[in-house]
Design a protein around this motif. Structure first.
Motif, PDB file in Angstrom:
ATOM      1  N   ILE A 190       4.181   2.525  30.478  1.00  0.00           N
ATOM      2  CA  ILE A 190       4.063   1.464  29.125  1.00  0.00           C
ATOM      3  C   ILE A 190       2.585   1.457  28.969  1.00  0.00           C
ATOM      4  O   ILE A 190       2.264   1.382  27.607  1.00  0.00           O
ATOM      5  CB  ILE A 190       4.721   0.145  29.622  1.00  0.00           C
ATOM      6  N   SER A 226       6.897   6.784  28.402  1.00  0.00           N
ATOM      7  CA  SER A 226       8.106   5.817  29.292  1.00  0.00           C
ATOM      8  C   SER A 226       9.276   6.500  29.405  1.00  0.00           C
ATOM      9  O   SER A 226      10.159   6.601  30.307  1.00  0.00           O
ATOM     10  CB  SER A 226       7.953   4.569  28.766  1.00  0.00           C
ATOM     11  N   ARG A 273      12.198  -9.542  32.822  1.00  0.00           N
ATOM     12  CA  ARG A 273      13.665  -8.759  32.639  1.00  0.00           C
ATOM     13  C   ARG A 273      13.691  -7.838  31.555  1.00  0.00           C
ATOM     14  O   ARG A 273      14.298  -6.937  31.564  1.00  0.00           O
ATOM     15  CB  ARG A 273      14.832 -10.057  32.796  1.00  0.00           C
ATOM     16  N   GLN A 274      13.263  -8.334  30.283  1.00  0.00           N
ATOM     17  CA  GLN A 274      13.448  -7.429  29.205  1.00  0.00           C
ATOM     18  C   GLN A 274      14.761  -7.036  29.001  1.00  0.00           C
ATOM     19  O   GLN A 274      14.966  -5.811  28.661  1.00  0.00           O
ATOM     20  CB  GLN A 274      12.340  -6.220  29.195  1.00  0.00           C
ATOM     21  N   ILE A 275      15.754  -7.599  29.294  1.00  0.00           N
ATOM     22  CA  ILE A 275      17.002  -7.211  28.958  1.00  0.00           C
ATOM     23  C   ILE A 275      17.575  -7.385  27.487  1.00  0.00           C
ATOM     24  O   ILE A 275      16.896  -8.046  26.681  1.00  0.00           O
ATOM     25  CB  ILE A 275      18.093  -8.159  29.734  1.00  0.00           C
ATOM     26  N   PHE A 276      18.587  -6.730  27.086  1.00  0.00           N
ATOM     27  CA  PHE A 276      18.911  -7.065  25.549  1.00  0.00           C
ATOM     28  C   PHE A 276      19.856  -8.109  25.145  1.00  0.00           C
ATOM     29  O   PHE A 276      21.108  -7.938  25.354  1.00  0.00           O
ATOM     30  CB  PHE A 276      19.261  -5.651  24.910  1.00  0.00           C
ATOM     31  N   ARG A 295      20.702  -2.658  35.593  1.00  0.00           N
ATOM     32  CA  ARG A 295      20.384  -1.657  34.416  1.00  0.00           C
ATOM     33  C   ARG A 295      19.479  -0.491  34.841  1.00  0.00           C
ATOM     34  O   ARG A 295      19.731   0.532  34.417  1.00  0.00           O
ATOM     35  CB  ARG A 295      19.879  -2.391  33.416  1.00  0.00           C
ATOM     36  N   LEU A 350      10.340  -3.245  24.005  1.00  0.00           N
ATOM     37  CA  LEU A 350       9.932  -2.904  25.497  1.00  0.00           C
ATOM     38  C   LEU A 350      10.838  -2.832  26.411  1.00  0.00           C
ATOM     39  O   LEU A 350      10.841  -1.909  27.219  1.00  0.00           O
ATOM     40  CB  LEU A 350       8.943  -4.229  25.822  1.00  0.00           C
ATOM     41  N   GLY A 351      11.979  -3.423  26.330  1.00  0.00           N
ATOM     42  CA  GLY A 351      13.244  -3.394  27.085  1.00  0.00           C
ATOM     43  C   GLY A 351      13.779  -1.974  26.911  1.00  0.00           C
ATOM     44  O   GLY A 351      14.072  -1.001  27.698  1.00  0.00           O
ATOM     45  N   ALA A 352      13.533  -1.481  25.429  1.00  0.00           N
ATOM     46  CA  ALA A 352      14.197   0.020  25.093  1.00  0.00           C
ATOM     47  C   ALA A 352      13.241   0.951  25.949  1.00  0.00           C
ATOM     48  O   ALA A 352      13.738   1.987  26.142  1.00  0.00           O
ATOM     49  CB  ALA A 352      14.307  -0.114  23.783  1.00  0.00           C
ATOM     50  N   ARG A 353      12.000   0.795  26.064  1.00  0.00           N
ATOM     51  CA  ARG A 353      11.144   1.796  26.843  1.00  0.00           C
ATOM     52  C   ARG A 353      11.451   1.855  28.191  1.00  0.00           C
ATOM     53  O   ARG A 353      11.580   3.022  28.855  1.00  0.00           O
ATOM     54  CB  ARG A 353       9.851   1.252  26.476  1.00  0.00           C
TER      55      ARG A 353
END
Lengths: 248, 305
Positions: A66, A86, A101-104, A161, B190-193
């Motif tokens: 990243i 990435s 967490r960066q979940i969708f 995930r 960012l999550g997608a990456r």
């Protein structure tokens, strides 16, 4: 008992899944990582401890591609990963459950898991089933929007995930953040189980006590550098670590 | 009774205009979703679609059904080119600070505006500023009687094409890996990456898909109105933009519903006002929406940096 050196050259017999050497990250005029070196042996849990803002998350982001690094190398499973994008990193088998967490959030739990397994689509259904065995709470929530889950459930989803890509190394950035002690214990117990199924783990934590309980090896970071390292039990007994990170 | 039939006819005309706005608005919304930036060159994609269609028709005289795939391809190509020229150069900076920076977003906004002006000037240079006529064989103005009402073939073609394209889009977004990726990037880049999505590739795909819809709208309107000019993309572009804003910026159903509302309102308004005033309707609806529903009618408080 002295702590072993940052670069351990004695045990070449043990396979290292990750070798980080002198990694540097610069943001504008600030050097956030000033030469970090660490190793993760295959099949181990390694913890990186440190206070807020010492560069732990930057290290994790650099490892996942990243952040661009400005110096040093990363070798993962014998392949040079330095500054790989990435998506290539995930494909090679290095997945991360990132900070925040960066979940969708607007997508369902099932879609989140499918996305996690997107880089390896062959036995995705079987792996999803395995994840739901590991995290039974997620099974009840499969068709709910991920954003509607509780903090602990979101953290489990985030880890599940990442595991959907069947990584050889799982990076975890502050999995305990904002969670009740009960949930933290639950998640850390799961880490031991995940390792027993063949995934090595590199874990960044402020909760040093919880991290040292499950880790085999640990590093302490200060101001963008590794200042201490050793096996987890030794570090837990070290007076400097006790004073700074375990509340005396 | 006479009045009612007339009104019904206006509603049908309005719906066909509305579907054109909807096709455009979807492109805006898709691209805004993945990039958080308004693509000001979207109206030019519409114009390019119309001109490519016209060139194909005058050069090859193919059947109408063959024109559409060619226009789709042209739309996809122009979308990809547009992304390369106006958007990608500003995505070199991947750290959080620049991704959230307003300046970076405004830079892409202006670069897309610049590309739109250049594209329009090139078309002016190539084709001249005048309206280009459409060969009469391809005009979609033949009236068809459906019960008591008369509908132009153009309206029917627009309905059918829009239905197919909306269905295909729905399939793409909800039933394919590509669509899953587009939705993931829209939701959390960012999550997608972190799950290994090549976000650059997803963004290019989104531009291609959005521009295919826009270019198709362009040729349909060109054949319906019988005239194609380098400026034709401006007005529908603005209307589609309004529909997107009213719909809540990131909601495709919202954008479609608002586009249809705009089309029908304009069409009915011409009954009561002179047609020069119909734009007033669009902007009044926009102002009313923004005053009473600042998130848009279908918006759900998407997080903005």
């Amino acid at each position: 008992m002295p702590l072993d050196a940052v670069t351990d050259t004695t045990t070449t017999a043990v396979r290292r899944i990750l070798e980080v050497r002198d990694l540097k990250v610069r943001m504008g005029s600030q050097e956030i990582l000033r030469g970090v070196s660490l190793d993760v042996r295959e099949g181990s849990i390694v913890a990186v401890l440190g206070a807020n803002g010492v560069g732990k998350t930057s290290l994790m982001r650099a490892l996942s591609g990243i952040y661009r690094t400005t110096g040093g190398t990363t070798v993962f499973a014998g392949q040079d990963l330095t500054n790989s994008p990435s998506h290539a990193v995930v494909k090679l088998g290095l997945a991360q459950a990132p900070e925040g967490r960066q979940i969708f959030g607007t997508m369902t739990v099932r879609e989140n898991l499918l996305l996690g397994g997107r880089v390896r689509s062959q036995d995705r259904a079987a792996r999803m089933e395995a994840m739901l065995e590991l995290f039974p709470r997620l099974r009840e929530r499969l068709s709910q929007k991920a954003g509607s889950l509780s903090g602990g459930e979101q953290q489990m989803l985030c880890i599940a995930r990442a595991l959907m890509s069947k990584p050889r190394l799982l990076l975890l950035d502050e999995p305990s953040l904002g969670l009740a002690p009960m949930v933290v214990k639950q998640i850390f117990d799961l880490l031991v189980q995940i390792r027993s199924e063949g995934t090595s783990i590199l874990l960044v934590e402020q909760n040093a006590r919880a991290a040292l309980r499950v880790a085999d090896h640990a590093y302490v970071m200060e101001a963008g550098r590794v200042t201490l390292s050793g096996n987890a039990a030794e570090l837990a007994a070290d007076p400097r670590v006790q004073a700074a990170y375990l509340g005396g | 009774m006479i009045f009612d039939i007339f009104l019904l006819q206006q509603v049908i005309n309005g719906l066909s205009i509305g579907f054109v706005y909807a096709l455009m608005a979807i492109g805006f919304t898709l691209i805004f979703g993945v990039l958080n930036v308004v693509n000001f060159a979207h109206g030019e994609v519409y114009t390019i679609g119309a001109f490519i269609g016209l060139m194909v028709i005058t050069a090859l005289a193919p059947p109408l059904v063959a024109v559409v795939p060619l226009v789709l391809a042209a739309g996809a190509l122009s979308g990809v080119g547009l992304e390369r020229l106006a958007f990608r150069p500003f995505r070199r900076f991947t750290d959080e600070a620049s991704q959230k920076s307003r300046a970076m977003r405004e830079a892409t906004l202006l670069s897309s505006l610049a590309v739109s002006i250049i594209a329009r000037e090139i078309m002016m240079h190539l084709f001249g500023g005048d309206m280009q006529g459409v060969p009469s064989d391809y005009l979609l103005q033949r009236p068809v009687a459906i019960g008591p009402i008369m509908v132009a073939t153009g309206s029917l073609v627009i309905f059918a094409t829009s239905a197919v394209m909306l269905g295909a889009l729905q399939f793409l977004l909800y039933r394919t890996q590509t669509g899953l990726g587009i939705r993931a990037v829209s939701n959390n880049q960012l999550g997608a990456r972190y799950v290994g999505i090549d976000t650059d590739r997803t963004i290019v795909t989104t531009f291609a898909v959005g521009s295919m819809l826009g270019a198709t709208a362009g040729i349909l309107v060109g054949l319906y109105d019988g005239a194609i000019s380098p400026h034709m993309g401006f007005a529908p572009g603005v209307k589609a933009f309004v529909a997107m804003v009213m719909g809540g910026l990131s909601s495709i159903p919202g954008a479609v519903a608002c586009a249809l509302l705009l089309g029908v309102s304009e069409s009915i308004a011409t009954e009561f006002l002179s047609s020069g005033w119909k734009d007033l309707i669009t902007y009044s609806l926009l102002v009313i929406t923004l005053v009473f529903f600042p998130q848009g009618i279908f918006g759900h408080g998407r997080e903005r940096a």
